[in-house]
Enzyme design. Structure first.
Site, mmCIF file in Angstrom:
data_model
loop_
_atom_site.group_PDB
_atom_site.id
_atom_site.type_symbol
_atom_site.label_atom_id
_atom_site.label_comp_id
_atom_site.label_asym_id
_atom_site.label_seq_id
_atom_site.Cartn_x
_atom_site.Cartn_y
_atom_site.Cartn_z
ATOM 1 N N GLU B 60 -38.603 -62.901 8.450
ATOM 2 C CA GLU B 60 -39.048 -64.248 8.824
ATOM 3 C C GLU B 60 -40.293 -64.703 8.078
ATOM 4 O O GLU B 60 -40.425 -65.888 7.743
ATOM 5 C CB GLU B 60 -39.277 -64.339 10.337
ATOM 6 C CG GLU B 60 -37.996 -64.371 11.155
ATOM 7 C CD GLU B 60 -37.356 -63.003 11.356
ATOM 8 O OE1 GLU B 60 -37.956 -61.989 10.947
ATOM 9 O OE2 GLU B 60 -36.251 -62.937 11.922
ATOM 10 N N PHE B 83 -33.609 -67.429 16.132
ATOM 11 C CA PHE B 83 -34.083 -67.763 17.482
ATOM 12 C C PHE B 83 -35.533 -68.206 17.327
ATOM 13 O O PHE B 83 -36.273 -67.615 16.540
ATOM 14 C CB PHE B 83 -34.020 -66.545 18.416
ATOM 15 C CG PHE B 83 -32.624 -66.194 18.851
ATOM 16 C CD1 PHE B 83 -32.127 -66.622 20.087
ATOM 17 C CD2 PHE B 83 -31.805 -65.438 18.025
ATOM 18 C CE1 PHE B 83 -30.836 -66.295 20.478
ATOM 19 C CE2 PHE B 83 -30.509 -65.110 18.418
ATOM 20 C CZ PHE B 83 -30.015 -65.553 19.640
ATOM 21 N N ASP B 85 -37.974 -67.698 19.059
ATOM 22 C CA ASP B 85 -38.903 -66.612 19.380
ATOM 23 C C ASP B 85 -39.395 -65.922 18.098
ATOM 24 O O ASP B 85 -40.504 -65.412 18.051
ATOM 25 C CB ASP B 85 -38.204 -65.566 20.261
ATOM 26 C CG ASP B 85 -37.478 -66.206 21.427
ATOM 27 O OD1 ASP B 85 -37.932 -66.084 22.552
ATOM 28 O OD2 ASP B 85 -36.432 -66.865 21.187
ATOM 29 N N ILE B 87 -40.233 -67.086 15.388
ATOM 30 C CA ILE B 87 -41.257 -67.836 14.660
ATOM 31 C C ILE B 87 -42.568 -67.049 14.663
ATOM 32 O O ILE B 87 -43.381 -67.165 13.749
ATOM 33 C CB ILE B 87 -41.429 -69.236 15.302
ATOM 34 C CG1 ILE B 87 -41.579 -70.302 14.230
ATOM 35 C CG2 ILE B 87 -42.609 -69.301 16.257
ATOM 36 C CD1 ILE B 87 -41.445 -71.715 14.770
ATOM 37 N N HIS B 129 -35.522 -63.819 23.573
ATOM 38 C CA HIS B 129 -34.555 -64.736 22.945
ATOM 39 C C HIS B 129 -34.394 -66.021 23.753
ATOM 40 O O HIS B 129 -33.370 -66.694 23.654
ATOM 41 C CB HIS B 129 -33.181 -64.077 22.818
ATOM 42 C CG HIS B 129 -33.087 -63.001 21.789
ATOM 43 N ND1 HIS B 129 -33.693 -61.767 21.949
ATOM 44 C CD2 HIS B 129 -32.475 -62.943 20.580
ATOM 45 C CE1 HIS B 129 -33.445 -61.015 20.889
ATOM 46 N NE2 HIS B 129 -32.703 -61.704 20.040
#
Lengths: 323, 325
Positions: B60, B83, B85, B87, B129
């Site tokens: 990510e 998802f 999350d 980030i 999630h």
């Protein structure tokens, strides 16, 4: 060193002057800090000049760099105007970032400088993305991604090298191993002798270079650039060097010895180049000193320019948050 | 007008923007052959090929950072985070890099990138999630934040996000992907920063976002039978926020309930309430403003527990009744 990678003699005076510019720029910053003329913090590049100058020697404004915490040297080597740099560090409106960036954020996207970075390892994914642009837009250019030994232990390093490797992006990862990430010695923070070994983990070449030798840096980066432009992907180059000063202005350097500093100062990259120029009969002492004092004068002029510049207008504080 | 799903509307926006501008491309985890974790990019690989529908490793930080780097040098990436999350793993690149580049560089950079990401709970996916972390990014100057609630809105807003010259975090709610709505086939753009009055009413304003818009609309129907007329305002974008539409609605009704799925403490609802209190609408308030928001716990797994954390239609009805007294 392969013959086709050798640095042409006629480039040497210009590159020597760049190295002196970097040296005097940061020595001046050091002096002004001591006198309380600069606020904030700064990270000085003194001692590492051969890396930035050797690596950037063949770049054009259409090539990109990302830089580090210790970014003044890369900035100058990429062709930045020292007046605007000095003005930025003094927080003036004539600075590269209108006084909103400071030492750690000097950037000039229009000439390919994507910025120093206040986050260790923060520039590595950005360099990878810039290389993706070059690849997707089929531009015949390259990105040089500078980072320190400390950044090589950040997740962004590993994620980016892998991404650039699988996509064969035109980027050269240049690790400036100056022996310390803040106070952390590479001897304590790595279980491997050479950071360059990590190239193997991503299926890309890893090369160790004498970072105090302009010729060695130039040759290795030149070959890596050729490889990147040929679509063969990234290279990891580790330049072994030393930062003469502390990490930042608050550093008492308790983690290292005077003897060690002395040993590295004896490997001064500028003196090394000068010795080469003299011994090969290309220049005499007088020519060398003229180059040095020209650089010194440019820095004095930059200080004057910066001091005489206006401070930014607080009414513009909300400008440029959004495009 | 034809009816399509929210998912199809997102896909259409991506397809149309990629056809319109060769610099627009998409990257993310499993977006190619797999078609994305929620099936949004299904079919796009066949249409555009692997150069422009780029499958990435599970990385990510590299995805968000490479998006920033490619945006600042001339591309217009749409990065998908599987998802919202996740980030957190790309947070440095989003918060310290993408958001600030323009300002730190003295205005000499543009970072036209979109991070699309599914958020919210209700799928039984538990604490890692199911989060709604939009207030985190809304707090950061330099980022824009979008939360569309309908198929129509999601297409028009995503097109606006792609054409925007700033980094935009674009939240799609997981439970909305299968919802349907009327969506024009032709090109249309909904400007960022323009709220939508999803239902007009006289007695109370409900400001709701994402999935909560639908629950607020149901609550409004319920209360209509009791003679309470509820106006439902959907800000659609948190940054920039259409303060004017919210303030005018509260001036009209004199009462307000703010609803979001995210945890109440530090949630964006506090910002909306403050906006109203600081405005001329304050003088028109006939009751204290109420907030209906997620409970202050990590999302529990059991459906039975999950439904206690996420605001329900009943919670909204109760809050409206409270402000009507």
């Amino acid at each position: 060193m392969k013959a086709q990678s050798a640095l042409p003699d006629e480039r040497l005076p210009e590159l020597l002057e760049q190295m002196w510019l970097i040296r005097y720029f940061d020595e001046k910053i050091d002096e002004m800090f001591a006198k309380g003329l600069i606020h904030g913090t700064t990270h000085l590049y003194v001692g590492q000049e051969a890396v930035a100058v050797g690596a950037c020697a063949d770049l054009t404004d259409d090539d990109y760099i990302t830089s580090t915490h210790r970014g003044h040297g890369h900035c100058i080597a990429k062709g930045a105007d020292v007046n605007k740099m000095m003005a930025e560090i003094l927080g003036k409106e004539t600075g590269y970032c209108k006084g909103k960036g400071g030492s750690m954020h000097i950037a000039d996207v229009s000439t390919g400088n994507l910025g120093a970075n206040g986050i260790v390892g923060g520039g590595i994914p950005i360099a990878t993305g810039a290389a993706l642009t070059l690849h997707m837009q089929k531009r015949d250019n390259v990105v040089l991604c500078f980072f320190g030994d400390g950044a090589a232990n950040e997740g962004s390093f590993h994620e980016s090298l892998n991404l650039a490797a699988i996509w064969k992006l035109p980027v050269v990862f240049i690790c400036e191993n100056n022996q310390y990430g803040m106070s952390g010695s590479v001897k304590d923070m790595f279980a491997i002798a050479d950071i360059a070994e990590r190239g193997a983990a991503y299926g890309i070449p890893g090369t160790v270079v004498d970072g105090n030798d302009l010729f060695d840096v130039y040759a290795s980066v030149k070959e890596a650039i050729a490889r990147a432009k040929a679509g063969e992907g990234p290279t990891l180059i580790e330049c072994k060097t030393y930062r003469w000063k502390g990490h930042s202005k608050s550093d008492a350097k308790k983690y290292r010895t005077r003897e060690e500093e002395k040993e590295w100062r004896a490997k001064d990259p500028i003196r090394r180049l000068e010795t080469h120029l003299k011994e090969s009969g290309q220049m005499e002492e007088g020519d060398l000193r003229r180059i040095e004092s020209a650089a010194q004068q440019k820095i004095e002029d930059a200080v004057k320019f910066a001091e005489e510049s206006e401070r930014p207008n607080p009414e513009e504080i909300e400008q440029d948050v959004y495009a | 007008m034809r009816t399509i799903t929210y998912r199809e509307a997102v896909r259409e926006a991506i397809r149309e923007e990629m056809n319109r501008d060769p610099n627009v491309y998409m990257m993310g985890e499993d977006i190619g052959v797999y078609g994305g974790a929620f099936g949004v990019s299904r079919g796009l690989l066949e249409e555009f090929g692997p150069e422009r529908i780029r499958d990435t490793p599970i990385s990510e930080a590299a995805i968000v950072g490479a998006a920033a780097g490619s945006a600042v040098t001339g591309m217009r990436p749409i990065a998908e985070l599987q998802f919202s999350d996740f980030i957190t793993i790309g947070m440095d690149q989003l918060v310290n890099q993408a958001a600030k580049m323009r300002y730190m560089f003295g205005g000499k950079a543009k970072v036209p990138m979109v991070v699309r990401t599914p958020s919210g709970g209700g799928t039984g996916a538990a604490a890692q999630h199911s989060q709604s972390l939009e207030a985190w990014v809304a707090h950061v100057p330099g980022l824009k934040v979008v939360q569309p609630s309908t198929a129509y809105d999601v297409k028009g807003l995503l097109k606006a996000a792609v054409r925007d010259d700033n980094p935009v975090v674009f939240y799609e709610h997981k439970l909305l992907y299968n919802t349907k709505g009327r969506v024009p086939e032709e090109d249309y753009v909904i400007p960022l920063g323009k709220a939508d009055v999803k239902r007009e009413g006289r007695d109370v304003t409900v400001v709701a976002t994402a999935m909560m818009v639908h629950k607020a609309l149901k609550a409004a129907e319920t209360l209509e039978k009791e003679g309470i007329s509820v106006e439902v305002v959907d800000p659609r974008t948190l940054v920039p926020l259409d303060k004017e539409t919210i303030v005018q609605s509260v001036i009209k009704t004199g009462r307000c309930v703010v609803v979001h799925e995210a945890v109440k403490r530090g949630g964006y609802g506090g910002e909306i309430v403050s906006t109203i209190v600081e405005s001329e609408a304050f003088d028109y308030l006939d009751a204290p403003i109420q907030r209906v928001a997620g409970r202050e716990v990590p999302m529990p797994f059991s459906t039975h527990l999950e439904q206690y954390v996420i605001p329900s239609e009943d919670n909204i009805v109760a809050a409206i009744r409270d402000v009507m007294v």
